[in-house]
Write a protein that holds these residues in place. Sequence first.
Motif, short mmCIF file in Angstrom:
data_model
loop_
_atom_site.label_atom_id
_atom_site.label_comp_id
_atom_site.label_asym_id
_atom_site.label_seq_id
_atom_site.Cartn_x
_atom_site.Cartn_y
_atom_site.Cartn_z
N UNK A 133 0.83 -1.20 0.00
CA UNK A 133 0.00 0.00 0.00
C UNK A 133 0.87 1.26 0.00
N UNK A 134 0.56 2.22 -0.86
CA UNK A 134 1.36 3.46 -0.92
C UNK A 134 0.97 4.44 0.18
N UNK A 135 1.18 4.03 1.43
CA UNK A 135 0.74 4.83 2.57
C UNK A 135 1.46 6.17 2.66
N UNK A 136 2.69 6.22 2.19
CA UNK A 136 3.52 7.40 2.43
C UNK A 136 3.98 8.08 1.13
N UNK A 137 3.20 7.93 0.07
CA UNK A 137 3.49 8.65 -1.16
C UNK A 137 3.11 10.11 -1.01
N UNK A 138 4.02 11.01 -1.29
CA UNK A 138 3.75 12.45 -1.27
C UNK A 138 3.87 12.98 -2.69
N UNK A 139 2.74 13.09 -3.36
CA UNK A 139 2.73 13.49 -4.76
C UNK A 139 2.21 14.92 -4.90
N UNK A 140 2.85 15.67 -5.78
CA UNK A 140 2.41 17.03 -6.09
C UNK A 140 2.36 17.21 -7.59
N UNK A 141 1.47 18.08 -8.00
CA UNK A 141 1.36 18.45 -9.41
C UNK A 141 1.46 19.97 -9.50
N UNK A 142 2.50 20.45 -10.15
CA UNK A 142 2.71 21.89 -10.33
C UNK A 142 2.33 22.25 -11.77
N UNK A 143 1.24 22.97 -11.93
CA UNK A 143 0.82 23.38 -13.28
C UNK A 143 1.47 24.72 -13.60
N UNK A 144 2.27 24.74 -14.66
CA UNK A 144 3.05 25.92 -15.04
C UNK A 144 2.43 26.54 -16.27
N UNK A 145 1.99 27.77 -16.14
CA UNK A 145 1.36 28.48 -17.26
C UNK A 145 2.41 29.33 -17.97
N UNK A 146 2.81 28.89 -19.13
CA UNK A 146 3.84 29.60 -19.89
C UNK A 146 4.54 28.63 -20.82
N UNK A 147 5.27 29.15 -21.75
CA UNK A 147 5.96 28.32 -22.73
C UNK A 147 7.35 27.98 -22.18
N UNK A 148 7.42 26.90 -21.45
CA UNK A 148 8.67 26.49 -20.83
C UNK A 148 9.56 25.76 -21.82
N UNK A 149 10.86 25.81 -21.58
CA UNK A 149 11.85 25.12 -22.39
C UNK A 149 12.02 23.70 -21.82
N UNK A 150 11.52 22.71 -22.53
CA UNK A 150 11.52 21.34 -22.01
C UNK A 150 12.94 20.81 -21.87
N UNK A 151 13.80 21.12 -22.82
CA UNK A 151 15.19 20.65 -22.73
C UNK A 151 15.87 21.24 -21.49
N UNK A 152 15.63 22.53 -21.25
CA UNK A 152 16.20 23.16 -20.06
C UNK A 152 15.61 22.56 -18.79
#
Length: 381
Positions: free
Chosen positions: A31-50
């Motif tokens: 059981x994943x009792x201690x998983x700490x997951x976050x989702x950061x939604x970034x609004x903008x044209x980010x450089x994926x390679x960077x």
Amino acid sequence: MKPANSPAADTYPLTRSQLLIWTGQRLAPAEPLYNMALAFEISGKADIIAFKAAFSELLSDCDALRIVVEESNGVPRQRFLESVNYDLPIVDLRREKDPEAARKQWIDEHCQLQFALDGLLFDSALLQLADDNLVWYFNQHHLITDAWSVSIIFDRMSALYARAAGAGAVSVDCLPRFEDYVRNCQESEDTPRYAKARSYWHQKLVTPPEPSTFYRRPPVNHGGRTDRVPMGFGAKRTAQIRALANDKRFRAFTLDLALFRILATILFSYLYRVSGSDRLAIGVPSHGRRSAKSRSTAGLFIEIYPLVVDVAPDDTLASLYQRVATAMQELLVNAEPGVSTFENGRMFDIVLNYITASFGEFNGMPVTSEWVHPNYGDRNH
């Protein structure tokens, strides 16, 4: 995921807080009792390679993310890997009929994936919803980080991305090493301060409070399945509570401390009414960061202690608040890192966790953050 890495030479015992979590996980290995997951939604044209380059540098910089836990004859020890080869996945959802629904489904599935304790204890990916809309998914096992650490990691990632994207001359100092804290943990147990704190908590166990009747016990076969029920205070009540926190009768060293004490007082008042018990305990996290260096270190420092309060039938909100404030001050003074025990943990089955971690912009781009619930939690709380 098994790490492709260069192993470090030394291993260390788990800290007290790590050992408590490790034990809980070993008792429920599926059981994943201690998983700490976050989702950061970034609004903008980010450089994926960077972004990928910055994440690789983050793994080199943050040694807590390079921890693996090895077990020999039932005894766990942790190793800090010298390096980790991790190719950050890019999940392109731009052609999905409903990218937002696809994002939610992907994150809901991945946040429940079980970590192998002898492998990497984090999982991450970059989800592309549109050319100018990305979601950084970042999941860590609680063995290696806590909520305070997530803010450190986010800020570090933003700075490393700015440098990788060529945003001028960006100075990024090295993070303090969590390994240094782990190495020094055993030495701190020989100090008078540690002995005094240990004696304090031992005395608390002499007359432990009765278990709460806050909720019915789940069936034995229920496991660690939990639901998260979000409930906002609303603008009016939020303003009223903040005004109360600034009242001279409730004022504290910081606004957040006053707000926490008020919420704890409300909770104790409710528990008194539903239980009839006049001696109550709830679990309260202590961040365990007693120095400026530790406050800048990513890793697991947090420990949970019992906040024990006596409630009188004629208490007012103000009088009960003062008792909560006194008990909280005693707790903080005696929350010496490494003093928490399994026995103290049995004194409560309700935890009040007041998280103040916040996330600003990501290299100038607006961010919306979400703490993702993996649908599991510690069955004792």
